[in-house]
Design an enzyme around this catalytic site. Structure first.
Site, PDB file in Angstrom:
ATOM      1  N   CYS A  70       0.800  -1.230   0.000  1.00 10.89           N
ATOM      2  CA  CYS A  70       0.000   0.000   0.000  1.00 10.89           C
ATOM      3  C   CYS A  70       0.832   1.279   0.000  1.00 10.89           C
ATOM      4  CB  CYS A  70      -0.954  -0.004   1.195  1.00 10.89           C
ATOM      5  SG  CYS A  70      -0.164  -0.161   2.801  1.00 10.89           S
ATOM      6  N   HIS A  71       2.136   1.172   0.107  1.00 12.68           N
ATOM      7  CA  HIS A  71       2.990   2.368   0.198  1.00 12.68           C
ATOM      8  C   HIS A  71       4.212   2.168  -0.676  1.00 12.68           C
ATOM      9  CE1 HIS A  71       5.791   5.276   2.132  1.00 12.68           C
ATOM     10  NE2 HIS A  71       4.689   5.932   2.416  1.00 12.68           N
ATOM     11  N   PHE A  72       4.212   2.413  -1.875  1.00 13.38           N
ATOM     12  CA  PHE A  72       3.157   2.902  -2.737  1.00 13.38           C
ATOM     13  C   PHE A  72       2.891   1.866  -3.814  1.00 13.38           C
ATOM     14  CE2 PHE A  72       5.315   6.651  -1.060  1.00 13.38           C
ATOM     15  CZ  PHE A  72       4.261   7.417  -0.624  1.00 13.38           C
TER      16      PHE A  72
END
EC number: 4.2.1.59
Length: 175
Positions: A70-72
């Site tokens: 999720c990052h990124f």
């Protein structure tokens, strides 16, 4: 009775997260996924850069760690704030290990520098916290400097990390 070993494995860290290591209501580590290291390889009230104690921990990195997804998207990197949080987690653990009572809270830091990134291909992160001062009164306050290395290269440095143990921090129920 407090557990005063000089190193701790993952299961010990989970026990700390459940409040079983330092006694009920005392310093706890967060549970996964926010627990940011897999083992504490060294903890001592002597030594370190300031001669007042140290704690060292490791994280085995793999591309499946939760934050990479999720990052990124398409550009995975461990958020720098998670590395900083790991240093605070370790300082809080040190205070509990040293006999401090009450749950811990991060209180701040001085200068912080990021000069690299923890990417999915990194194999191991090492965290190091050098104790500068521990104040023991109603509030236990730890002040320390720390660093994070990725595959033996120091990429984060933090000065004057601060963590306190407070005897009364439990959230009060909403009225």
């Amino acid at each position: 009775m407090r557990d005063r070993r000089s190193s701790y494995e993952y299961e010990d860290l989970l026990a700390c997260g459940r409040g079983e290591l330092f006694g009920p209501g005392n310093a706890q580590l967060p549970l996964p996924p926010m627990l940011m290291f897999d083992r504490i390889t060294e903890i001592s009230e002597t030594g370190g850069a300031h001669g007042k104690g140290l704690i060292r921990a490791e994280l085995d990195v793999n591309p499946d760690l939760w934050f990479f997804a999720c990052h990124f998207k398409g550009d995975p990197v461990m958020p720098g704030c998670l590395g900083l949080d790991a240093l605070w987690q370790m300082l809080g653990f040190f205070l509990g290990w040293s006999g401090g009572e009450g749950p811990g809270r991060a209180l701040g830091s001085g200068e912080l520098k990021f000069t690299g990134q923890v990417l999915p291909h990194v194999r191991k992160v090492v965290y190091n916290v050098d104790i500068k001062r521990v104040m023991r009164s109603k509030l236990w306050l730890g002040i320390a400097d720390g660093w994070l290395s990725a595959d033996d290269e120091i990429i984060y440095r933090a000065q004057d990390l601060k963590v306190g143990l407070f005897k009364q921090t439990a959230a009060k129920p909403a009225a």
